[in-house]
Design an enzyme around this catalytic site. Sequence first.
Site, PDB file in Angstrom:
ATOM      1  N   THR A 197       0.833  -1.200   0.000  1.00 49.33           N
ATOM      2  CA  THR A 197       0.000   0.000   0.000  1.00 49.33           C
ATOM      3  C   THR A 197       0.872   1.256   0.000  1.00 49.33           C
ATOM      4  O   THR A 197       1.954   1.241   0.558  1.00 49.33           O
ATOM      5  CB  THR A 197      -0.823  -0.029   1.305  1.00 49.33           C
ATOM      6  OG1 THR A 197      -1.550  -1.230   1.344  1.00 49.33           O
ATOM      7  CG2 THR A 197      -1.732   1.162   1.444  1.00 49.33           C
ATOM      8  N   GLY A 248       0.092  -2.768   5.432  1.00 47.24           N
ATOM      9  CA  GLY A 248       0.320  -4.087   6.015  1.00 47.24           C
ATOM     10  C   GLY A 248      -0.882  -4.981   5.777  1.00 47.24           C
ATOM     11  O   GLY A 248      -1.676  -4.742   4.862  1.00 47.24           O
TER      12      GLY A 248
HETATM   13  N1  GLY Z   1      -3.112  -2.747   3.663  1.00 43.56           N
HETATM   14  C1  GLY Z   1      -3.670  -3.122   2.438  1.00 43.56           C
HETATM   15  C2  GLY Z   1      -4.737  -4.098   2.543  1.00 43.56           C
HETATM   16  O1  GLY Z   1      -4.678  -5.001   3.361  1.00 43.56           O
HETATM   17  O2  GLY Z   1      -5.670  -4.018   1.793  1.00 43.56           O
END
Ligand code: GLY
Length: 326
Positions: A197, A248
């Site tokens: 992300t 994460g």
């Molecule tokens: N942090 C990105 C997701 O788990 O969608």
Amino acid sequence: MGKILVIHGGAGAWRAEKLEKAEIILDKISSEGFEVLKNKGALDAVEYVIKRMEEDELFNAGRGSVLNLFGEIEMDAGIMLDEDNLGFVANVKNLLHPIVLARKVMEITDHIFLAGSGAELLGKYLGLRVDDHALRTKERENQWRTAIRALIQHMEVKDSYIKRIKQIYPKLLKIILNNEEILNVVRKRLSDGIYDTVGAVAFDGTSLVAGTSTGGIFMKFPGRIGDTPIIGAGTYARKNVGAASASGVGEQIIRAQLCLKVVERMKSISANEAVAMVLEEIASRRDLQAGVIAIDHKGNFGVAHTTKRFPVAVVTKNMKIVKSEW
Ligand code: GLY
């Protein structure tokens, strides 16, 4: 008070050569973003840097997003200044810039959160729609094919993707392997042909802004929504208190309400102390593979992660830091 911009390219187990590239790109984008921050303010700066990361296929957002179980790209994004100014989108396809759509939801609709086909319709109306092929990369396709082959061969696998999927989605794998209908869709897609992300927080002396954008988690079940567009999980900001953006494993971050907790803490302690304390507290109780960036109302920043790497760039008038271990 001093202006500050912090951007991240995703928490995870980055390979060395990719990490080197990521740091070079974050260095460049953060400098450009700081100019936007100086000239136009925190909201434009956060949108600008996230757009630039969505365009770069190295990151799991926009172009270069990971593929879901059915080989599709479904993205989430969110942007927030305070309880009255926030916009989120989930499960969107055919968009290079989910973050722009999230900002439009905040600014031109009466809503806070749009998902799926309705969100895409708004994107189309605003001229944001792109062809799916513009978002796909060879590398993500190959990653998906390797994992699907392994899955269909009943996981006789040494492949690290499957190992990771097994750890993150043990229940989901049982459903997939015991459901002929789902397996058939997967097989058909195959014959047709980690979570990095991105996010940013900024402070322009007045406004605090947090933004996050993602392709989600590789091999997620279609329709799965992660932490990024969940208020207080992957993205959160509160006026005169602070802003935070996380990366994460989404399910773990949602359960922990990670960004909300970090911002709450910044009422009484600095961003740096808040991120460290909150991550430590959560990780002592449950699994947490995550990274978080934050800025408090005094313009202090904080970065912390439980993953091996977390490439982040921090820029102020007198300082620039770009590194992946904090
Ligand atoms: N942090 C990105 C997701 O788990 O969608």
